[in-house]
Design an enzyme around this catalytic site. Structure first.
Site, short mmCIF file in Angstrom:
data_model
loop_
_atom_site.label_atom_id
_atom_site.label_comp_id
_atom_site.label_asym_id
_atom_site.label_seq_id
_atom_site.Cartn_x
_atom_site.Cartn_y
_atom_site.Cartn_z
N LYS A 63 -39.38 1.46 72.11
CA LYS A 63 -40.04 0.35 71.42
C LYS A 63 -41.04 0.90 70.39
CE LYS A 63 -39.15 -3.16 74.91
NZ LYS A 63 -38.62 -2.50 76.11
N ARG A 106 -32.35 -3.84 87.45
CA ARG A 106 -32.57 -3.99 88.89
C ARG A 106 -31.35 -4.52 89.64
NH1 ARG A 106 -37.97 -7.21 87.86
NH2 ARG A 106 -36.79 -7.61 85.96
#
Ligand code: 3DU
Length: 259
Positions: free
Chosen positions: A86, A231
């Protein structure tokens, strides 16, 4: 030499999967973290077309003393590695940051468009182009607060008209020649709108399916080309099986299979 965009497209088509594993595993024991990350990668690699690492993984492991081994392993398994950096600073530090990740073997970096082009992302794109690496640009993030930045209405400096910030970013990404746009699967309406702007010129990478509440089929039908899943795969009892299930769900939709 093929560009990053062409490379990942080829891997995805060959393997008939659009799933990118976000390998965000975070354990206090670094050795265990590295070993488990490698083991997960090994068990899911047939079902994914790339792996994405975050700074939370690179910081404890070290870029040249752990993270680079995951990248090398991804390459051995014949897939690219994306660094979710980012990138969000002024040009000279952005370039140095990107150069470190590219030196460590990463094939693409993620950057924030809020820093703009001149002395912001331009040098990162130039560096990437020179090495056939990719730059993916955030366009609308998946979390609730995304609306505060990416969703605000702004005066487009090019046209003098009011527009949504994410629409301006999608336009800019076309001008910049971005290799991908990141749009949260939690906002399928934004995926559709951004896809309308960039068409198939810039593939949409969509995080947020599974735990964050985004839906695989809806995101793909809205125009997401790749799905970034963390996840729901690496925390599953059987990551290999979880990745296989994700892959199968998109296989029929995206690769037009009947079985
Ligand atoms: O929610 P998951 O565990 O499937 O992880 C999503 C990943 O995608 C995670 O690495 C996060 O850093 C990244 N990501 C977003 O979740 C949302 C964004 O807008 C951009 C990246």
């Amino acid at each position: 030499m093929r560009s990053f965009k062409e490379n990942i497209e080829a891997y995805s088509r060959e393997k008939e999967t659009n799933i990118i594993l976000a390998l965000d595993l975070f354990l206090t024991d670094k050795k265990a973290q590295l070993e488990k990350s490698m083991a997960i990668l090994e068990s899911v690699h047939d079902n994914i077309c790339a792996v994405k690492l975050n700074r939370q993984v690179v910081l404890p492991l070290g870029l040249y003393s752990g993270a680079d081994r995951i990248v090398a392993h991804a390459h051995r398994l014949n897939m690219p590695a994306i660094m979710d950096a980012k990138i969000n600073d002024v040009g000279h530090t952005n370039t140095a940051i990107a150069a470190c990740y590219f030196d460590a073997g990463f094939d693409a970096v993620i950057a924030s468009p809020f820093v703009g082009w001149e002395d912001g992302l331009q040098p990162v794109f130039e560096l990437a182009r020179g090495q056939s690496k990719g730059v993916l640009v955030l366009c609308y993030m998946s979390h609730k607060g995304a609306a505060e930045g990416y969703g605000q209405t702004v005066l487009d400096s090019k046209t003098g008209k009011l527009k949504a910030q994410y629409e301006v970013f999608a336009d800019r990404a076309l001008t910049w020649g971005a290799d991908g746009l990141i749009v949260g699967a939690t906002y399928p309406d934004k995926i559709s709108r951004i896809h309308e702007i960039v068409k198939d010129e810039i593939p949409i990478y969509s995080p947020g399916v599974g735990v964050q509440g985004g839906d695989v089929e809806i995101a793909v039908k809205a125009g997401a080309r790749y799905l970034i899943v963390g996840r729901s795969i690496y925390s599953a009892d059987d990551p290999g099986e979880a990745s296989r299930r994700f892959r199968e769900r998109v296989r029929k939709l995206m690769f037009k299979l009947n079985s």
